[in-house]
Design a protein around this motif. Structure first.
Motif: not given
Length: 213
Positions: A27-36
């Motif tokens: 997520t630091a280098v791609r325009t994506v989100s992550y649901n932990s």
């Protein structure tokens, strides 16, 4: 069958690579989100959100649960699996031949991308803009008609049509931003062109009510 087997093996490799990665690094280098909580990525691909579940090894379109075909799956997985710092800059449009190693793919690119675009839009270039709005296409500056689309937020593509007539054969291409080499493997960049050409062809067939051979 061999192609399908190669695709499956490629998918499995990308899934393994994603699982080995720290989601925060992606997520630091791609325009994506992550649901932990759900352990799922949300990826924007051609203006649609896709849920990428590496535990279940499945991708679904967020709005309706549609599972994309293998080509789209491989492209999305490569985008995540290849995550590394991206040095963005002004768009520098190049042909497939100018991408690293692109020349060796040109024959296949002509058959699976250029020919498809010519058949679909080569004699009615205005169709391109009419159908590409579904993919959030914007007018481009090239040819008789061109449209700029975003495969991913970091990856613009430009589809270009030169319309033919009685004396001049039509032509077409897809231009890439040179920086795509930082994000996708060159072979996957070709797959991205194939995917886009086929999607535009399907849209043209649907809108104009006839099959384009």
């Amino acid at each position: 069958m061999e192609i399908e087997s190669n695709y499956r093996n490629t998918c499995q490799k990308f899934w393994r690579d994603i699982k080995k990665s720290d989601p925060t690094e992606i997520t630091a280098v791609r325009t994506v989100s992550y649901n932990s909580d759900t352990r799922q990525f949300i990826v924007l691909f051609f203006n649609e959100e896709y849920v990428v579940d590496s535990d279940q090894e499945i991708i679904r379109r967020r709005r309706d649960g549609y599972v994309p075909e293998v080509l789209a799956t491989i492209i999305i997985l490569n985008y995540l699996a290849n995550a590394r710092p991206f040095r963005g800059s002004d768009v520098n449009w190049v042909s497939i031949k100018e991408l690293p190693g692109g020349m060796i793919f040109y024959s296949a690119f002509h058959k699976t991308v250029i020919s498809v675009l010519i058949e679909s839009f080569g004699h009615q270039s205005s169709r391109l803009m009419e159908v590409s709005h579904v993919l959030d296409g914007k007018p481009g500056p090239f040819g008789d008609a061109s449209v700029i689309l975003r495969a991913f937020p970091e990856i613009p593509l430009c589809v270009v049509i030169w319309e033919g007539d009685e004396e001049v054969n039509p032509n077409a291409t897809i231009l890439y931003d040179f920086s795509i080499g930082q994000i996708l493997d060159t072979g996957i960049s070709i797959d991205l062109g194939v995917y886009l050409a086929e999607e535009l062809k399907k849209l043209a067939q649907g809108q104009f009510g006839k099959y384009i051979t």
